[in-house]
Scaffold this motif. Structure first.
Motif, PDB file in Angstrom:
ATOM      1  N   SER A  34       0.940  -1.289   0.125  1.00 41.43           N
ATOM      2  CA  SER A  34       0.087   0.048  -0.122  1.00 41.43           C
ATOM      3  C   SER A  34       0.915   1.224  -0.054  1.00 41.43           C
ATOM      4  CB  SER A  34      -0.875   0.158   1.213  1.00 41.43           C
ATOM      5  OG  SER A  34      -0.165  -0.071   2.434  1.00 41.43           O
ATOM      6  N   ILE A  35       0.206   2.400  -0.368  1.00 44.55           N
ATOM      7  CA  ILE A  35       1.091   3.465  -0.478  1.00 44.55           C
ATOM      8  C   ILE A  35       1.515   4.196   0.914  1.00 44.55           C
ATOM      9  CG2 ILE A  35       0.989   5.981  -0.940  1.00 44.55           C
ATOM     10  CD1 ILE A  35      -0.869   5.322  -3.168  1.00 44.55           C
ATOM     11  N   TYR A  36       2.880   4.334   1.046  1.00 44.07           N
ATOM     12  CA  TYR A  36       3.456   4.754   2.321  1.00 44.07           C
ATOM     13  C   TYR A  36       3.550   6.110   2.539  1.00 44.07           C
ATOM     14  CZ  TYR A  36       6.898   4.195   5.871  1.00 44.07           C
ATOM     15  OH  TYR A  36       7.551   4.441   7.185  1.00 44.07           O
ATOM     16  N   GLN A  37       4.479   6.708   1.522  1.00 44.25           N
ATOM     17  CA  GLN A  37       4.895   8.026   1.574  1.00 44.25           C
ATOM     18  C   GLN A  37       4.575   8.590  -0.118  1.00 44.25           C
ATOM     19  OE1 GLN A  37       8.817   7.015   2.514  1.00 44.25           O
ATOM     20  NE2 GLN A  37       8.590   7.895   4.755  1.00 44.25           N
ATOM     21  N   SER A  38       4.442  10.001  -0.024  1.00 43.02           N
ATOM     22  CA  SER A  38       4.203  10.677  -1.390  1.00 43.02           C
ATOM     23  C   SER A  38       4.810  12.074  -1.215  1.00 43.02           C
ATOM     24  CB  SER A  38       2.733  10.514  -1.667  1.00 43.02           C
ATOM     25  OG  SER A  38       2.268   9.453  -2.271  1.00 43.02           O
ATOM     26  N   TRP A  39       5.426  12.589  -2.357  1.00 42.60           N
ATOM     27  CA  TRP A  39       6.140  13.833  -1.975  1.00 42.60           C
ATOM     28  C   TRP A  39       6.075  14.230  -3.678  1.00 42.60           C
ATOM     29  CZ3 TRP A  39       8.580   9.404  -0.738  1.00 42.60           C
ATOM     30  CH2 TRP A  39       9.589   9.177  -1.839  1.00 42.60           C
ATOM     31  N   GLU A  40       6.451  15.460  -3.951  1.00 36.08           N
ATOM     32  CA  GLU A  40       6.369  16.010  -5.274  1.00 36.08           C
ATOM     33  C   GLU A  40       7.484  15.137  -6.329  1.00 36.08           C
ATOM     34  OE1 GLU A  40       7.960  19.758  -7.891  1.00 36.08           O
ATOM     35  OE2 GLU A  40       7.905  20.004  -5.748  1.00 36.08           O
ATOM     36  N   LYS A  41       8.620  14.500  -5.950  1.00 39.63           N
ATOM     37  CA  LYS A  41       9.572  13.857  -6.614  1.00 39.63           C
ATOM     38  C   LYS A  41       9.466  12.462  -6.592  1.00 39.63           C
ATOM     39  CE  LYS A  41      11.237  17.447  -8.931  1.00 39.63           C
ATOM     40  NZ  LYS A  41      11.144  17.805 -10.303  1.00 39.63           N
ATOM     41  N   GLY A  42       8.631  11.751  -5.524  1.00 40.23           N
ATOM     42  CA  GLY A  42       8.625  10.414  -5.270  1.00 40.23           C
ATOM     43  C   GLY A  42       7.574   9.835  -4.761  1.00 40.23           C
ATOM     44  N   GLN A  43       7.468   8.557  -4.298  1.00 43.62           N
ATOM     45  CA  GLN A  43       6.288   7.793  -3.867  1.00 43.62           C
ATOM     46  C   GLN A  43       6.921   6.567  -3.257  1.00 43.62           C
ATOM     47  OE1 GLN A  43       2.574   8.219  -5.425  1.00 43.62           O
ATOM     48  NE2 GLN A  43       1.889   6.331  -4.827  1.00 43.62           N
ATOM     49  N   SER A  44       6.494   5.817  -2.176  1.00 44.67           N
ATOM     50  CA  SER A  44       6.778   4.748  -1.809  1.00 44.67           C
ATOM     51  C   SER A  44       5.554   3.922  -1.435  1.00 44.67           C
ATOM     52  CB  SER A  44       7.790   4.767  -0.709  1.00 44.67           C
ATOM     53  OG  SER A  44       7.066   5.348   0.550  1.00 44.67           O
ATOM     54  N   TRP A  45       5.816   2.430  -1.586  1.00 44.87           N
ATOM     55  CA  TRP A  45       4.824   1.462  -1.192  1.00 44.87           C
ATOM     56  C   TRP A  45       5.382   0.676  -0.199  1.00 44.87           C
ATOM     57  CZ3 TRP A  45       4.491   3.523  -5.958  1.00 44.87           C
ATOM     58  CH2 TRP A  45       3.148   3.755  -6.546  1.00 44.87           C
ATOM     59  N   LYS A  46       4.657   0.252   0.700  1.00 42.22           N
ATOM     60  CA  LYS A  46       5.188  -0.888   2.098  1.00 42.22           C
ATOM     61  C   LYS A  46       4.219  -1.846   2.086  1.00 42.22           C
ATOM     62  CE  LYS A  46       6.509  -0.045   6.622  1.00 42.22           C
ATOM     63  NZ  LYS A  46       6.875   0.921   7.724  1.00 42.22           N
ATOM     64  N   LEU A  47       4.918  -3.196   2.425  1.00 41.86           N
ATOM     65  CA  LEU A  47       4.405  -4.352   3.024  1.00 41.86           C
ATOM     66  C   LEU A  47       5.047  -4.867   3.979  1.00 41.86           C
ATOM     67  CD1 LEU A  47       2.424  -6.650   2.200  1.00 41.86           C
ATOM     68  CD2 LEU A  47       4.216  -7.621   0.557  1.00 41.86           C
TER      69      LEU A  47
END
Length: 137
Positions: A34-47
């Motif tokens: 699931s989406i973990y972090q979002s910012w202008e130049k990036g995004q992360s997903w976490k399990l």
């Protein structure tokens, strides 16, 4: 649960963040991330305790591109539970127009005891979805 030695996170620089988020967002959500972090130049997903980060490559580095045969990451491999899941993902990847690798040896491109699909993301980073060894016996 033991944490020492487990992967904490992976960070990938990508040529076009929007295209990569579309590609990886679908795949990772299907794998339970699931989406973990979002910012202008990036995004992360976490399990669980592992997360994957995608960051827009800086303009000055874009001309060099990516190739898995150069020094660096060759590919990312994710567990699936069954051969049927590998087959289902393969069908959906083809429907989505994703380049499947090693079609002449699919689904045994990793050997006769390795049931998997290999494909490329928008930057041509190789990805593998493999059924666990216990399912193959």
């Amino acid at each position: 649960m033991r944490k020492k030695g487990l992967l904490h996170h992976i960070e990938l620089n990508v040529a076009d963040l929007h295209i990569s988020l579309h590609f990886w967002g679908w795949l990772l959500s299907k794998l339970g991330y699931s989406i973990y972090q979002s910012w202008e130049k990036g995004q992360s997903w976490k399990l669980d305790e592992t997360y994957i980060v995608f960051v827009q490559t800086r303009e000055k580095h874009l001309p060099f591109g990516y190739h898995r045969s150069r020094t660096g990451v060759n590919h990312l491999a994710f567990h699936l539970d069954t051969k049927e899941e590998v087959d289902d993902f393969t069908s959906v990847l083809k429907e989505r127009g994703v380049t499947i690798l090693y079609t002449d040896k699919h689904p045994y491109a990793g050997g006769l005891s390795h049931y998997a699909v290999f494909f490329e993301d928008p930057d041509r980073i190789k990805v593998e979805l493999v059924a666990t060894a216990t399912e193959l016996n």
